[in-house]
Design a protein around this motif. Structure first.
Motif, PDB file in Angstrom:
ATOM      1  N   GLU A   6      -2.873  -0.035   4.707  1.00  0.00           N
ATOM      2  CA  GLU A   6      -2.958  -0.200   3.256  1.00  0.00           C
ATOM      3  C   GLU A   6      -4.409  -0.079   2.818  1.00  0.00           C
ATOM      4  OE1 GLU A   6      -1.609  -3.274  -0.311  1.00  0.00           O
ATOM      5  OE2 GLU A   6      -1.104  -3.735   1.759  1.00  0.00           O
ATOM      6  N   THR A   7      -4.651   0.773   1.818  1.00  0.00           N
ATOM      7  CA  THR A   7      -6.009   0.956   1.312  1.00  0.00           C
ATOM      8  C   THR A   7      -6.354  -0.162   0.334  1.00  0.00           C
ATOM      9  OG1 THR A   7      -5.380   2.293  -0.600  1.00  0.00           O
ATOM     10  CG2 THR A   7      -5.786   3.474   1.488  1.00  0.00           C
ATOM     11  N   LYS A   8      -7.617  -0.232  -0.014  1.00  0.00           N
ATOM     12  CA  LYS A   8      -8.074  -1.229  -0.995  1.00  0.00           C
ATOM     13  C   LYS A   8      -7.391  -1.018  -2.343  1.00  0.00           C
ATOM     14  CE  LYS A   8     -12.447  -1.643   1.358  1.00  0.00           C
ATOM     15  NZ  LYS A   8     -12.810  -0.514   2.168  1.00  0.00           N
ATOM     16  N   ALA A   9      -6.977   0.226  -2.627  1.00  0.00           N
ATOM     17  CA  ALA A   9      -6.289   0.544  -3.882  1.00  0.00           C
ATOM     18  C   ALA A   9      -4.786   0.289  -3.804  1.00  0.00           C
ATOM     19  CB  ALA A   9      -6.545   1.996  -4.260  1.00  0.00           C
ATOM     20  N   GLY A  10      -4.289  -0.137  -2.622  1.00  0.00           N
ATOM     21  CA  GLY A  10      -2.869  -0.441  -2.477  1.00  0.00           C
ATOM     22  C   GLY A  10      -2.003   0.720  -2.026  1.00  0.00           C
ATOM     23  N   ARG A  11      -2.588   1.862  -1.700  1.00  0.00           N
ATOM     24  CA  ARG A  11      -1.808   3.003  -1.189  1.00  0.00           C
ATOM     25  C   ARG A  11      -1.464   2.755   0.262  1.00  0.00           C
ATOM     26  NH1 ARG A  11      -4.027   8.695  -2.946  1.00  0.00           N
ATOM     27  NH2 ARG A  11      -1.838   9.155  -2.665  1.00  0.00           N
ATOM     28  N   LEU A  12      -0.281   3.195   0.664  1.00  0.00           N
ATOM     29  CA  LEU A  12       0.198   2.981   2.020  1.00  0.00           C
ATOM     30  C   LEU A  12       0.289   4.293   2.785  1.00  0.00           C
ATOM     31  CD1 LEU A  12       3.124   0.499   1.259  1.00  0.00           C
ATOM     32  CD2 LEU A  12       0.807  -0.062   1.993  1.00  0.00           C
TER      33      LEU A  12
ATOM     34  N   PHE B  74       4.079   5.183  -0.748  1.00  0.00           N
ATOM     35  CA  PHE B  74       3.500   5.972   0.329  1.00  0.00           C
ATOM     36  C   PHE B  74       2.727   7.137  -0.261  1.00  0.00           C
ATOM     37  CE2 PHE B  74       6.670   3.709   2.729  1.00  0.00           C
ATOM     38  CZ  PHE B  74       5.952   3.393   3.874  1.00  0.00           C
ATOM     39  N   ALA B  75       1.465   7.213   0.098  1.00  0.00           N
ATOM     40  CA  ALA B  75       0.591   8.249  -0.445  1.00  0.00           C
ATOM     41  C   ALA B  75       0.990   9.629   0.064  1.00  0.00           C
ATOM     42  CB  ALA B  75      -0.856   7.948  -0.076  1.00  0.00           C
ATOM     43  N   ARG B  76       1.355   9.712   1.339  1.00  0.00           N
ATOM     44  CA  ARG B  76       1.771  10.984   1.928  1.00  0.00           C
ATOM     45  C   ARG B  76       2.917  10.705   2.877  1.00  0.00           C
ATOM     46  NH1 ARG B  76      -3.034  13.977   4.527  1.00  0.00           N
ATOM     47  NH2 ARG B  76      -1.269  15.158   5.261  1.00  0.00           N
ATOM     48  N   PRO B  77       4.145  10.889   2.445  1.00  0.00           N
ATOM     49  CA  PRO B  77       5.290  10.579   3.305  1.00  0.00           C
ATOM     50  C   PRO B  77       5.272  11.305   4.638  1.00  0.00           C
ATOM     51  CG  PRO B  77       6.009  11.022   1.067  1.00  0.00           C
ATOM     52  CD  PRO B  77       4.544  11.353   1.131  1.00  0.00           C
TER      53      PRO B  77
ATOM     54  N   ARG C  56     -12.519   4.222   6.128  1.00  0.00           N
ATOM     55  CA  ARG C  56     -13.448   3.509   5.234  1.00  0.00           C
ATOM     56  C   ARG C  56     -12.722   2.867   4.054  1.00  0.00           C
ATOM     57  NH1 ARG C  56     -14.774   8.816   4.812  1.00  0.00           N
ATOM     58  NH2 ARG C  56     -14.077   9.848   2.933  1.00  0.00           N
ATOM     59  N   ASP C  57     -11.490   3.337   3.772  1.00  0.00           N
ATOM     60  CA  ASP C  57     -10.725   2.807   2.643  1.00  0.00           C
ATOM     61  C   ASP C  57      -9.683   1.765   3.039  1.00  0.00           C
ATOM     62  OD1 ASP C  57     -12.051   4.480   0.832  1.00  0.00           O
ATOM     63  OD2 ASP C  57     -10.653   6.123   1.215  1.00  0.00           O
ATOM     64  N   ILE C  58      -9.503   1.527   4.342  1.00  0.00           N
ATOM     65  CA  ILE C  58      -8.428   0.635   4.792  1.00  0.00           C
ATOM     66  C   ILE C  58      -8.818  -0.820   4.607  1.00  0.00           C
ATOM     67  CG2 ILE C  58      -7.106  -0.142   6.818  1.00  0.00           C
ATOM     68  CD1 ILE C  58      -6.225   2.541   5.576  1.00  0.00           C
ATOM     69  N   ASP C  59      -7.902  -1.563   4.002  1.00  0.00           N
ATOM     70  CA  ASP C  59      -8.078  -2.997   3.776  1.00  0.00           C
ATOM     71  C   ASP C  59      -7.328  -3.803   4.843  1.00  0.00           C
ATOM     72  OD1 ASP C  59      -8.878  -5.299   2.216  1.00  0.00           O
ATOM     73  OD2 ASP C  59      -6.787  -5.441   1.574  1.00  0.00           O
ATOM     74  N   GLN C  60      -6.112  -3.345   5.179  1.00  0.00           N
ATOM     75  CA  GLN C  60      -5.327  -4.045   6.188  1.00  0.00           C
ATOM     76  C   GLN C  60      -4.347  -3.097   6.871  1.00  0.00           C
ATOM     77  OE1 GLN C  60      -3.055  -7.310   4.471  1.00  0.00           O
ATOM     78  NE2 GLN C  60      -3.343  -6.400   2.468  1.00  0.00           N
TER      79      GLN C  60
END
Length: 164
Positions: free
Chosen positions: A95-101, A4-7, A47-51
Motif C-alpha cells: 500500500e502506497t502513502k496515497a492508499g493505492r494497492l 488496485f492501481a494495476r490489476p 519509495r512510495d510504500i507505506d505498508q
C-alpha cells in the motif's frame, strides 16, 4: 478498477516481464513449518510504500504479517519464514502513502505446517510472547541502510482446538 492501481500486478512469474512486486518461495516446501519467503519491491515503487501485507489464503489465520515502514526504512526486500497449512496462494499487498494497492500472488505446495507443535511448554511460550531479538549485519552508519534480522517469539496458536 477498485483500489488496485494495476490489476496485472496480481500475476507473478510472467516470463520476460519485470514486476514491481514479487514473491519468491519454493514451488514445494521442504518443511511446511518453516517455509522461506522473500518479497521484493522494485525501486520505482518502494519509495512510495507505506505498508505491506502478507496473506496465506488457507491458513487458520490468513494474515501472516503486516509491515509498516517509517520514513527512513527501505522496504525493498522482506525475507520471512512462515508456516503453511495447505496447498494455497501466498499474497503480498503493498500500500502506497496515497492508499493505492499493488498485489502479487504465488501458489505454493505445502501442507501441515500449522499443525506442527509449537513446543512442549505452552505456558513458557505464552511468557515469551512478543519478545524480540534484533541483530544487525555490519556496522551502522548514519544515513545508510543496514540489513537487520528481527526474530519475534510467538506460539503457534490459531485458536483452533481438538475436542475429544
Amino acid at each position: 478498477m477498485g483500489r488496485f492501481a494495476r490489476p496485472d500486478l496480481r500475476r507473478s512469474g510472467d516470463r520476460g516481464r519485470r514486476s514491481l512486486l514479487t514473491i519468491e518461495a519454493p514451488d514445494r516446501a521442504e518443511d511446511a513449518a518453516i517455509v522461506p519467503v522473500k518479497i521484493t519491491i522494485a525501486g520505482e515503487l518502494r519509495r512510495d510504500i507505506d505498508q505491506l501485507y502478507f496473506v496465506i489464503d488457507d491458513n487458520p489465520s490468513p494474515l501472516a504479517g503486516r509491515f509498516v515502514f517509517g520514513p527512513m526504512a527501505d522496504p525493498g526486500e522482506i525475507a520471512i519464514r512462515v508456516r503453511v497449512d495447505d496447498y494455497t496462494y501466498l499474497h503480498a499487498v503493498a500500500e502506497t502513502k496515497a492508499g493505492r494497492l499493488y498485489a502479487v500472488a504465488r501458489f505454493i505446495k505445502a501442507a501441515g505446517g500449522c499443525s506442527a507443535p509449537a513446543g512442549k511448554d505452552q505456558a513458557l511460550a505464552m511468557q515469551r510472547l512478543g519478545q524480540m531479538k534484533m541483530t544487525m549485519k555490519g556496522t551502522p552508519h548514519l544515513g545508510e541502510p543496514l540489513e537487520t534480522r528481527l526474530l519475534v517469539s510467538h506460539p503457534n496458536s490459531s485458536g483452533c482446538r481438538w475436542i475429544r
